[in-house]
Design an enzyme around this catalytic site. Structure first.
Site, short mmCIF file in Angstrom:
data_model
loop_
_atom_site.label_atom_id
_atom_site.label_comp_id
_atom_site.label_asym_id
_atom_site.label_seq_id
_atom_site.Cartn_x
_atom_site.Cartn_y
_atom_site.Cartn_z
N CYS A 130 14.30 7.98 29.72
CA CYS A 130 13.83 7.66 28.38
C CYS A 130 14.47 6.37 27.88
O CYS A 130 14.49 6.10 26.69
CB CYS A 130 14.12 8.82 27.42
SG CYS A 130 15.84 9.25 27.32
N PHE A 157 20.54 18.30 32.89
CA PHE A 157 20.45 17.79 31.51
C PHE A 157 19.47 18.68 30.73
O PHE A 157 18.47 18.22 30.17
CB PHE A 157 19.98 16.32 31.47
CG PHE A 157 20.80 15.38 32.33
CD1 PHE A 157 22.00 14.86 31.86
CD2 PHE A 157 20.37 15.00 33.59
CE1 PHE A 157 22.76 13.99 32.64
CE2 PHE A 157 21.10 14.14 34.38
CZ PHE A 157 22.30 13.62 33.91
N ASP A 217 16.39 15.08 33.66
CA ASP A 217 15.95 14.50 32.38
C ASP A 217 17.17 14.01 31.60
O ASP A 217 17.53 14.58 30.56
CB ASP A 217 15.17 15.55 31.57
CG ASP A 217 14.66 14.97 30.26
OD1 ASP A 217 14.47 13.74 30.18
OD2 ASP A 217 14.44 15.76 29.31
N1 SAH Z 1 15.71 18.12 29.08
C1 SAH Z 1 15.89 18.30 27.66
C2 SAH Z 1 16.41 17.04 26.98
C3 SAH Z 1 17.63 16.44 27.59
S1 SAH Z 1 18.50 15.40 26.48
C4 SAH Z 1 14.61 18.79 27.00
O1 SAH Z 1 13.54 18.70 27.64
O2 SAH Z 1 14.66 19.24 25.86
C5 SAH Z 1 19.86 14.93 27.43
C6 SAH Z 1 20.92 16.00 27.60
O3 SAH Z 1 21.87 15.50 28.52
C7 SAH Z 1 21.71 16.39 26.35
O4 SAH Z 1 21.62 17.76 26.18
C8 SAH Z 1 23.16 15.99 26.67
O5 SAH Z 1 24.11 16.97 26.20
C9 SAH Z 1 23.15 15.99 28.16
N2 SAH Z 1 24.12 15.12 28.82
C10 SAH Z 1 24.45 13.84 28.53
N3 SAH Z 1 25.31 13.35 29.43
C11 SAH Z 1 25.55 14.35 30.33
C12 SAH Z 1 26.34 14.46 31.50
N4 SAH Z 1 27.06 13.44 31.95
N5 SAH Z 1 26.33 15.62 32.17
C13 SAH Z 1 25.60 16.68 31.74
N6 SAH Z 1 24.82 16.62 30.64
C14 SAH Z 1 24.79 15.47 29.93
#
Ligand code: SAH
Length: 385
Positions: free
Chosen positions: A329, A220, A289
């Site tokens: 979160c 993520f 995350d």
């Molecule tokens: N770690 C990042 C914030 C993550 S926000 C930082 O520190 O800036 C959550 C992210 O998860 C988003 O980019 C979203 O596109 C992604 N996401 C949501 N569901 C997902 C899934 N099933 N598989 C992969 N990515 C996913």
């Protein structure tokens, strides 16, 4: 002179217990317009000054228990106090939260700084009604080159407010290059999540810059910030996200920075973790995350199953001595339930897992103990022996 509203005994008790919200059922019916009000209890005792939101379930948010005039000078002073509290922020950090709403005693107001620019969220009808004073105070106390209003947060709907993104005062670019310690990145002020970046994870990203080694995995990754921090120490990083546009920004961010190679993988994290685990992949450092799996109280059980699945896979893939930083979160998933989930994943992993550190949101996102809603991000750094 502001109008006065009377809150019930239960409402008054809540205010005196340190929570600034008064619900519809705890305040006399009134057809007052949105904006500043004086607050008293049913016996007429003065309780403070707040902002009235006529259509919201949360009708009133207390700003102060003092008898003051809520004008531009008052907002400027409160913002200056929030700025002063951040004097100890890591030098060289140009992207951070200046005002964290209730966490800074300014309900419904979020102010994030990105270099010379600030992004503001006005989240209630009460504060929208005094936007002129609030924006004036931001201009005089922060002197930004431009202010962008990111009033596209869906909570505004509960207030009967429209969703909109507007530039105020000065032209605000699409993207601004900012710095956190040794890392540089592009903040996309109009299109990025929240106000452009996940500023609440800054301290944890810096923690992972210090502890990362060997082969690292960032699941993520969004615009790549954990991956880029870890690449300073790790030999290589695999970063996964399902959003192609987020990964495009991540690649551009990586180009602003030095560090080991990062492979960007567009995939569903659940599928990618399963296939890495099936292939018996091993990592020395992992970050999980995910987005908030529980958007409401009803979704908590399903969310915990999702958290457990990804955490179990991550724990199984840790090399001996490897570390996992795992986060949630979801406001509705308490720290205690998150740790129970993690303990259960640890038990199923068959590994001995040591809790090295509990983490939360960066300290420019203060949590008030009497306002649980000011706290949502929780996490743990664990090590597998
Ligand atoms: N770690 C990042 C914030 C993550 S926000 C930082 O520190 O800036 C959550 C992210 O998860 C988003 O980019 C979203 O596109 C992604 N996401 C949501 N569901 C997902 C899934 N099933 N598989 C992969 N990515 C996913």
């Amino acid at each position: 002179m502001n109008p006065t509203v009377a809150v019930s005994r239960r409402g008054a008790r809540r205010l005196q217990g340190g929570h600034p919200w008064v619900y519809r059922s705890d305040v006399e019916d009134s057809d007052l317009p949105a904006g500043p009000v004086h607050v008293r209890d049913v016996r007429g005792r003065f309780l403070g000054c707040g902002l009235w939101s006529p259509q919201s379930e949360i009708r009133l948010r207390l700003l102060t228990s003092d008898d003051v005039t809520i004008d531009e000078a008052w907002w400027a002073e409160r913002i200056a106090q929030a700025v002063a509290r951040r004097a100890h922020l890591v030098p060289g950090t140009t992207a951070y939260r200046v005002v964290h709403a209730e966490g800074d005693g300014l309900p419904a107001l979020v102010i994030d700084r990105y270099g010379e620019f600030v992004v503001v969220q006005l989240l209630t009808a009460g504060i929208e009604a005094v936007r002129h004073d609030v924006l004036g105070a931001i201009g005089s106390s922060l002197q930004p080159a431009g202010i962008l209003l990111r009033n596209d947060a869906s909570v505004r709907r509960h207030e009967g407010l429209p969703l909109a993104i507007e530039a105020i005062d000065g032209s605000v670019p699409e993207r601004v290059e900012v710095r956190v310690g040794t890392v540089r990145y592009w903040a996309l002020l109009r299109t990025g999540q929240k106000t452009g970046a996940f500023l609440d994870q800054r301290a944890n990203q810096q923690l992972m810059e210090r502890v990362a080694l060997g082969r690292a995995l960032d699941v993520f990754t969004y615009q790549g910030l954990f991956a880029i921090h870890m690449a300073h120490r790790a030999d290589s990083v695999l970063a996964i996200d399902s959003s192609a546009p987020a990964l495009d920004v991540a690649r551009a961010n990586a180009q602003l920075n030095a560090g080991g190679p990062i492979e960007w993988l567009e995939a569903n994290a659940f599928d990618a973790l399963r296939s890495l685990d099936d292939d018996a992949a091993q990592f020395d450092t992992i970050v999980l995350d995910p987005p908030a799996f529980a958007k409401s109280r009803n979704a908590v059980s399903a969310a915990l199953r999702g958290y457990k699945e990804i955490n179990l896979r991550a724990l199984r893939m840790l090399a001996p001595g490897g570390r996992l930083l795992t986060c949630s979160c979801s406001y509705h998933v308490s720290r205690a339930r998150f740790l129970d989930m993690l303990a259960s994943a640890a038990a199923d992993s068959g590994r001995r897992i040591v809790l090295e550190r509990l983490v939360g949101q960066s300290d420019d996102h203060p949590e008030v103990l009497t306002v649980p809603e000011s706290s949502y991000l929780k996490g743990a750094l664990v090590r597998a022996d």
